[in-house]
Design a protein around this motif. Sequence first.
Motif, PDB file in Angstrom:
ATOM      1  N   GLU A 305       0.794  -0.957   0.146  1.00  0.00           N
ATOM      2  CA  GLU A 305      -0.051  -0.003  -0.222  1.00  0.00           C
ATOM      3  C   GLU A 305       0.853   1.358   0.013  1.00  0.00           C
ATOM      4  OE1 GLU A 305      -4.114   0.702  -0.703  1.00  0.00           O
ATOM      5  OE2 GLU A 305      -3.023  -1.073  -0.212  1.00  0.00           O
ATOM      6  N   GLU A 306       1.984   1.138   0.686  1.00  0.00           N
ATOM      7  CA  GLU A 306       2.841   2.491   0.754  1.00  0.00           C
ATOM      8  C   GLU A 306       3.515   2.597  -0.405  1.00  0.00           C
ATOM      9  OE1 GLU A 306       4.943   5.588   3.009  1.00  0.00           O
ATOM     10  OE2 GLU A 306       2.828   4.951   2.545  1.00  0.00           O
ATOM     11  N   ALA A 307       4.012   1.439  -1.187  1.00  0.00           N
ATOM     12  CA  ALA A 307       4.602   1.659  -2.410  1.00  0.00           C
ATOM     13  C   ALA A 307       3.869   2.218  -3.568  1.00  0.00           C
ATOM     14  CB  ALA A 307       5.071   0.165  -2.975  1.00  0.00           C
ATOM     15  N   ILE A 308       2.489   2.065  -3.351  1.00  0.00           N
ATOM     16  CA  ILE A 308       1.418   2.392  -4.309  1.00  0.00           C
ATOM     17  C   ILE A 308       1.235   3.841  -4.060  1.00  0.00           C
ATOM     18  CG2 ILE A 308      -1.045   2.445  -5.037  1.00  0.00           C
ATOM     19  CD1 ILE A 308      -0.967  -0.598  -4.233  1.00  0.00           C
ATOM     20  N   ARG A 309       1.233   4.357  -2.670  1.00  0.00           N
ATOM     21  CA  ARG A 309       1.178   5.861  -2.569  1.00  0.00           C
ATOM     22  C   ARG A 309       2.411   6.544  -3.047  1.00  0.00           C
ATOM     23  NH1 ARG A 309       2.881   9.705   1.192  1.00  0.00           N
ATOM     24  NH2 ARG A 309       4.550   8.227   2.200  1.00  0.00           N
ATOM     25  N   TRP A 310       3.722   5.875  -2.679  1.00  0.00           N
ATOM     26  CA  TRP A 310       5.115   6.679  -2.920  1.00  0.00           C
ATOM     27  C   TRP A 310       5.221   6.497  -4.318  1.00  0.00           C
ATOM     28  CZ3 TRP A 310       7.940   8.756   0.418  1.00  0.00           C
ATOM     29  CH2 TRP A 310       9.073   8.737   0.200  1.00  0.00           C
ATOM     30  N   SER A 311       4.816   5.443  -5.184  1.00  0.00           N
ATOM     31  CA  SER A 311       5.013   5.768  -6.445  1.00  0.00           C
ATOM     32  C   SER A 311       3.719   6.597  -7.490  1.00  0.00           C
ATOM     33  CB  SER A 311       5.032   4.303  -7.157  1.00  0.00           C
ATOM     34  OG  SER A 311       5.834   3.474  -6.544  1.00  0.00           O
ATOM     35  N   LEU A 340      -6.913  16.769 -11.322  1.00  0.00           N
ATOM     36  CA  LEU A 340      -6.813  16.150 -10.288  1.00  0.00           C
ATOM     37  C   LEU A 340      -5.433  15.466  -9.910  1.00  0.00           C
ATOM     38  CD1 LEU A 340     -10.197  14.170 -10.039  1.00  0.00           C
ATOM     39  CD2 LEU A 340      -9.673  16.676  -9.612  1.00  0.00           C
ATOM     40  N   ASN A 341      -4.613  16.113  -9.088  1.00  0.00           N
ATOM     41  CA  ASN A 341      -3.424  15.734  -9.213  1.00  0.00           C
ATOM     42  C   ASN A 341      -2.834  14.965  -8.132  1.00  0.00           C
ATOM     43  OD1 ASN A 341      -0.024  15.981  -8.390  1.00  0.00           O
ATOM     44  ND2 ASN A 341      -0.490  17.417 -10.398  1.00  0.00           N
ATOM     45  N   TYR A 342      -2.923  13.653  -8.250  1.00  0.00           N
ATOM     46  CA  TYR A 342      -2.830  12.561  -7.467  1.00  0.00           C
ATOM     47  C   TYR A 342      -1.273  12.478  -6.510  1.00  0.00           C
ATOM     48  CZ  TYR A 342      -6.958  10.648  -9.818  1.00  0.00           C
ATOM     49  OH  TYR A 342      -8.213  10.932 -10.462  1.00  0.00           O
ATOM     50  N   VAL A 343      -0.173  12.823  -7.235  1.00  0.00           N
ATOM     51  CA  VAL A 343       0.946  13.054  -6.820  1.00  0.00           C
ATOM     52  C   VAL A 343       0.991  14.020  -5.662  1.00  0.00           C
ATOM     53  CG1 VAL A 343       3.205  13.911  -7.262  1.00  0.00           C
ATOM     54  CG2 VAL A 343       1.816  12.464  -9.002  1.00  0.00           C
ATOM     55  N   SER A 344       0.369  14.933  -5.773  1.00  0.00           N
ATOM     56  CA  SER A 344       0.142  15.942  -4.624  1.00  0.00           C
ATOM     57  C   SER A 344      -0.672  15.345  -3.367  1.00  0.00           C
ATOM     58  CB  SER A 344      -0.477  17.363  -5.044  1.00  0.00           C
ATOM     59  OG  SER A 344      -0.535  18.073  -4.077  1.00  0.00           O
ATOM     60  N   ALA A 345      -1.917  14.815  -3.920  1.00  0.00           N
ATOM     61  CA  ALA A 345      -2.697  14.207  -2.735  1.00  0.00           C
ATOM     62  C   ALA A 345      -2.201  13.124  -2.110  1.00  0.00           C
ATOM     63  CB  ALA A 345      -3.889  13.739  -3.688  1.00  0.00           C
ATOM     64  N   ASN A 346      -1.149  12.325  -2.784  1.00  0.00           N
ATOM     65  CA  ASN A 346      -0.487  11.158  -1.858  1.00  0.00           C
ATOM     66  C   ASN A 346       0.546  11.911  -0.916  1.00  0.00           C
ATOM     67  OD1 ASN A 346      -2.429   9.177  -2.475  1.00  0.00           O
ATOM     68  ND2 ASN A 346      -1.112   8.590  -4.324  1.00  0.00           N
ATOM     69  N   ARG A 347       0.779  13.229  -1.069  1.00  0.00           N
ATOM     70  CA  ARG A 347       1.740  13.593  -0.096  1.00  0.00           C
ATOM     71  C   ARG A 347       1.228  14.716   0.715  1.00  0.00           C
ATOM     72  NH1 ARG A 347       4.285  10.106  -2.622  1.00  0.00           N
ATOM     73  NH2 ARG A 347       6.330   9.950  -3.201  1.00  0.00           N
ATOM     74  N   ASP A 348      -0.012  14.912   0.629  1.00  0.00           N
ATOM     75  CA  ASP A 348      -0.613  15.767   1.538  1.00  0.00           C
ATOM     76  C   ASP A 348      -0.551  15.648   3.067  1.00  0.00           C
ATOM     77  OD1 ASP A 348      -2.712  17.749   2.763  1.00  0.00           O
ATOM     78  OD2 ASP A 348      -4.155  17.106   1.301  1.00  0.00           O
ATOM     79  N   GLU A 349      -0.079  16.741   3.800  1.00  0.00           N
ATOM     80  CA  GLU A 349       0.336  16.686   5.128  1.00  0.00           C
ATOM     81  C   GLU A 349      -0.920  16.534   5.839  1.00  0.00           C
ATOM     82  OE1 GLU A 349       3.286  18.706   2.539  1.00  0.00           O
ATOM     83  OE2 GLU A 349       1.300  18.828   2.885  1.00  0.00           O
ATOM     84  N   ALA A 350      -1.964  17.037   5.558  1.00  0.00           N
ATOM     85  CA  ALA A 350      -3.289  16.881   6.120  1.00  0.00           C
ATOM     86  C   ALA A 350      -3.821  15.289   6.303  1.00  0.00           C
ATOM     87  CB  ALA A 350      -4.250  17.664   5.551  1.00  0.00           C
TER      88      ALA A 350
END
Length: 428
Positions: A305-311, A340-350
């Motif tokens: 799951e983390e690899a999917i988020r990370w990539s 819809l920028n998923y790269v950004s969403a998957n690093r969202d601090e919130a």
Amino acid sequence: MTKPILPGEVAAAVIDPTAYAAWEPLHEQLAWARANAPLAVAENPTHDPFWLVTRHADIMAISRDPQRFANGIRPTVLTDRNGEALARAATPGGDGHLIRSLVQMDAPDHMKYRLLTQGWFMPKNLRIVEDRIRSLARETVDHMLSLGGTCDFARDVAAHYPLRVIMDILGVPAEDEPRMLMLTQQLFGSTDPELNRGREAIKSTEQAIAMLHYVIADFENYFRELTADRRANPREDIATVIANATIDGGQIPDRELAGYYMIVATAGHDTTSASTAGAMMELAKNPALFARFRDAATDKAGLIEEAIRWSTPVQHFMRSAKEDVEVGGQTIHEGDWLMLNYVSANRDEAMFADPFAFDPDRAKNQQIAFGFGAHVCLGQHLARMEMRILMEELLPRLKSLELAGEPARVESVFVGGLKRLPIRFEAA
């Protein structure tokens, strides 16, 4: 209310394929946007203005509201002004979609077509093919270990294993897999000079559209023959389901038929390849993490799951507003275009604690790499299963793992990931 406008350097970065290849500087730009202009308009001389949506919560809100945010009105992948005009001139009814697949459909068509194969990709039915996937994973591991202790994992392993799985399920014979891989890379890597059809830098929109036309035509010709065969000789595969399916009492029209095959054949492996390579890169960089997950008894779910988020292989999709609507404190007007920028969403601090750390132990990893809502990825459960099985078969058979060179990412705004991952390994 005046629309907030992004700084020029941020607006330029999110449309630049080389920015997605560089990766880290892009994350800095997106982090700035999340903090200072989370929903703002990107203006570039070559593109129509569009809203850059950077926060996880705003992307989720838009994704769960397909009645007001449509896929079919304008391109679902960022396209410059000239490219959209050329595509509209070349497509039926001027809709601008060079491919019409599930991704480009809205209700009611979207669900009609999705239901044709959705059952194949549900966890209960995937268990039927788990043994076959494990056999393919073992063959893949055997091949990797035969390479003498070094390989380009992205090219030699990650690109081929998910391809073999989805081609097996789809019904494409093994001898045609190289053709499918080449065409997928040419389609999704059309802006990368190492992957596109001409193996050259794209210098004009006309050149890019022409290359895509050739790639799409190759796909269409191949699947036209496959359709004829499956109508004459049905089998237990997805190609048979697609070839013989009916929509509103008739066979699927040729354009939508080709689009259906293409979305299954391409998205079914390229994105999984990217996440698999992303996982392997982090394991190669972190000996303690590798030692932990090479233990056969260690659950691999958090790693996957983390690899999917990370990539985040699918880096964006576009949506079009069908009416005025408020999102994230901004008024989106009818006809507005949104990224819809998923790269950004998957690093969202919130949403993610310490989002720039690779952490397989996240208690609730709400990554959005598969999308959300009506258009959530059809093959998400298959992707997780493939990755889990490969890691279960591969990691216990390795004694050591490390990088053997500098990884390199695809130059692409749409589907990204590693195109090179040199590793050094020792068999257990």
